[in-house]
Design a protein around this motif. Structure first.
Motif, PDB file in Angstrom:
ATOM      1  N   UNK A   1      54.335  54.928  31.792  1.00 50.53           N
ATOM      2  CA  UNK A   1      54.947  53.810  32.504  1.00 50.53           C
ATOM      3  C   UNK A   1      56.343  53.567  31.944  1.00 50.53           C
ATOM      4  N   UNK A   2      57.269  53.263  32.830  1.00 48.13           N
ATOM      5  CA  UNK A   2      58.675  53.102  32.434  1.00 48.13           C
ATOM      6  C   UNK A   2      59.192  51.738  32.867  1.00 48.13           C
ATOM      7  N   UNK A   3      60.373  51.361  32.354  1.00 50.35           N
ATOM      8  CA  UNK A   3      60.916  50.046  32.668  1.00 50.35           C
ATOM      9  C   UNK A   3      61.608  49.985  34.026  1.00 50.35           C
ATOM     10  N   UNK A   4      61.713  51.074  34.734  1.00 48.23           N
ATOM     11  CA  UNK A   4      62.222  51.076  36.103  1.00 48.23           C
ATOM     12  C   UNK A   4      61.084  51.311  37.081  1.00 48.23           C
ATOM     13  N   UNK A   5      61.252  50.862  38.317  1.00 48.04           N
ATOM     14  CA  UNK A   5      60.212  51.061  39.325  1.00 48.04           C
ATOM     15  C   UNK A   5      59.994  52.554  39.566  1.00 48.04           C
ATOM     16  N   UNK A   6      58.728  52.978  39.527  1.00 49.66           N
ATOM     17  CA  UNK A   6      58.355  54.368  39.797  1.00 49.66           C
ATOM     18  C   UNK A   6      57.043  54.411  40.557  1.00 49.66           C
ATOM     19  N   UNK A   7      56.849  55.481  41.314  1.00 54.64           N
ATOM     20  CA  UNK A   7      55.593  55.701  42.021  1.00 54.64           C
ATOM     21  C   UNK A   7      54.651  56.494  41.134  1.00 54.64           C
ATOM     22  N   UNK A   8      53.382  56.118  41.148  1.00 58.95           N
ATOM     23  CA  UNK A   8      52.347  56.798  40.386  1.00 58.95           C
ATOM     24  C   UNK A   8      51.196  57.123  41.318  1.00 58.95           C
ATOM     25  N   UNK A   9      50.471  58.169  40.979  1.00 55.19           N
ATOM     26  CA  UNK A   9      49.315  58.567  41.772  1.00 55.19           C
ATOM     27  C   UNK A   9      48.199  58.999  40.829  1.00 55.19           C
ATOM     28  N   UNK A  10      46.974  58.631  41.182  1.00 54.62           N
ATOM     29  CA  UNK A  10      45.813  58.991  40.376  1.00 54.62           C
ATOM     30  C   UNK A  10      44.640  59.246  41.304  1.00 54.62           C
ATOM     31  N   UNK A  11      43.961  60.375  41.122  1.00 58.81           N
ATOM     32  CA  UNK A  11      42.769  60.691  41.903  1.00 58.81           C
ATOM     33  C   UNK A  11      41.528  60.318  41.091  1.00 58.81           C
ATOM     34  N   UNK A  12      40.607  59.634  41.766  1.00 57.67           N
ATOM     35  CA  UNK A  12      39.366  59.194  41.143  1.00 57.67           C
ATOM     36  C   UNK A  12      38.196  59.664  42.003  1.00 57.67           C
ATOM     37  N   UNK A  13      37.193  60.285  41.404  1.00 54.12           N
ATOM     38  CA  UNK A  13      36.021  60.751  42.142  1.00 54.12           C
ATOM     39  C   UNK A  13      34.816  59.906  41.754  1.00 54.12           C
ATOM     40  N   UNK A  14      34.171  59.325  42.747  1.00 51.23           N
ATOM     41  CA  UNK A  14      33.023  58.443  42.519  1.00 51.23           C
ATOM     42  C   UNK A  14      31.824  59.246  42.020  1.00 51.23           C
ATOM     43  N   UNK A  15      31.167  58.725  40.985  1.00 48.16           N
ATOM     44  CA  UNK A  15      29.987  59.386  40.421  1.00 48.16           C
ATOM     45  C   UNK A  15      28.695  58.896  41.062  1.00 48.16           C
ATOM     46  N   UNK A  16      28.780  57.807  41.829  1.00 47.36           N
ATOM     47  CA  UNK A  16      27.615  57.289  42.542  1.00 47.36           C
ATOM     48  C   UNK A  16      28.095  56.392  43.683  1.00 47.36           C
ATOM     49  N   UNK A  17      27.205  56.090  44.601  1.00 50.68           N
ATOM     50  CA  UNK A  17      27.530  55.224  45.731  1.00 50.68           C
ATOM     51  C   UNK A  17      27.132  53.796  45.403  1.00 50.68           C
ATOM     52  N   UNK A  18      28.071  52.880  45.611  1.00 58.62           N
ATOM     53  CA  UNK A  18      27.827  51.471  45.331  1.00 58.62           C
ATOM     54  C   UNK A  18      28.635  50.645  46.336  1.00 58.62           C
ATOM     55  N   UNK A  19      28.100  49.497  46.720  1.00 54.12           N
ATOM     56  CA  UNK A  19      28.833  48.574  47.574  1.00 54.12           C
ATOM     57  C   UNK A  19      28.262  47.182  47.352  1.00 54.12           C
ATOM     58  N   UNK A  20      29.038  46.129  47.279  1.00 52.95           N
ATOM     59  CA  UNK A  20      30.496  46.115  47.389  1.00 52.95           C
ATOM     60  C   UNK A  20      31.157  46.517  46.074  1.00 52.95           C
ATOM     61  N   UNK A  21      32.358  47.032  46.201  1.00 50.89           N
ATOM     62  CA  UNK A  21      33.118  47.517  45.049  1.00 50.89           C
ATOM     63  C   UNK A  21      34.476  46.842  44.977  1.00 50.89           C
ATOM     64  N   UNK A  22      35.219  47.186  43.923  1.00 49.52           N
ATOM     65  CA  UNK A  22      36.582  46.694  43.774  1.00 49.52           C
ATOM     66  C   UNK A  22      37.405  47.691  42.971  1.00 49.52           C
ATOM     67  N   UNK A  23      38.703  47.578  43.126  1.00 47.84           N
ATOM     68  CA  UNK A  23      39.675  48.315  42.326  1.00 47.84           C
ATOM     69  C   UNK A  23      40.097  47.388  41.201  1.00 47.84           C
ATOM     70  N   UNK A  24      40.101  47.885  39.964  1.00 49.78           N
ATOM     71  CA  UNK A  24      40.469  47.062  38.814  1.00 49.78           C
ATOM     72  C   UNK A  24      41.529  47.783  38.013  1.00 49.78           C
TER      73      UNK A  24
END
Length: 101
Positions: free
Chosen positions: A69-92
């Motif tokens: 992370x830097x002190x200027x605005x930058x775009x970041x991307x991260x891939x996450x693979x679910x290990x199980x099915x759950x609902x309802x969920x949230x991004x934290x």
């Protein structure tokens, strides 16, 4: 989002959660891509903790870290693979150490 040094506000992580407009549901084996634009306060390099987790609590469905992370605005991307099915969920998103993002 700001996390203090722990001496004045307690220990642990500080974060923000998003449950979506109509809820989120993550499915086992599916890959989800987080794209986010961030900047960090000078001196904070991360990481930023990213979790897909049950909205009611419990262990994460998927998790990852954003580094550099830097002190200027930058775009970041991260891939996450679910290990199980759950609902309802949230991004934290969480800061595990003192800093400001």
């Amino acid at each position: 989002m700001e996390a203090a040094d722990g001496t004045s506000r307690g220990a642990g992580e500080v974060g923000v959660a998003n449950e979506g407009w109509f809820g989120m549901a993550f499915h086992e084996g599916e890959t989800y891509v987080l794209r986010v634009r961030l900047r960090a306060a000078a001196g904070f390099a991360g990481p930023l903790v990213v979790r897909l987790e049950p909205a009611t609590g419990g262990s994460p469905v998927a998790s990852g870290l954003l580094y550099g992370l830097a002190d200027g605005w930058r775009d970041y991307q991260l891939e996450l693979t679910a290990t199980r099915s759950v609902s309802p969920d949230r991004l934290f998103l969480a800061l595990p150490a003192p800093g400001t993002v």
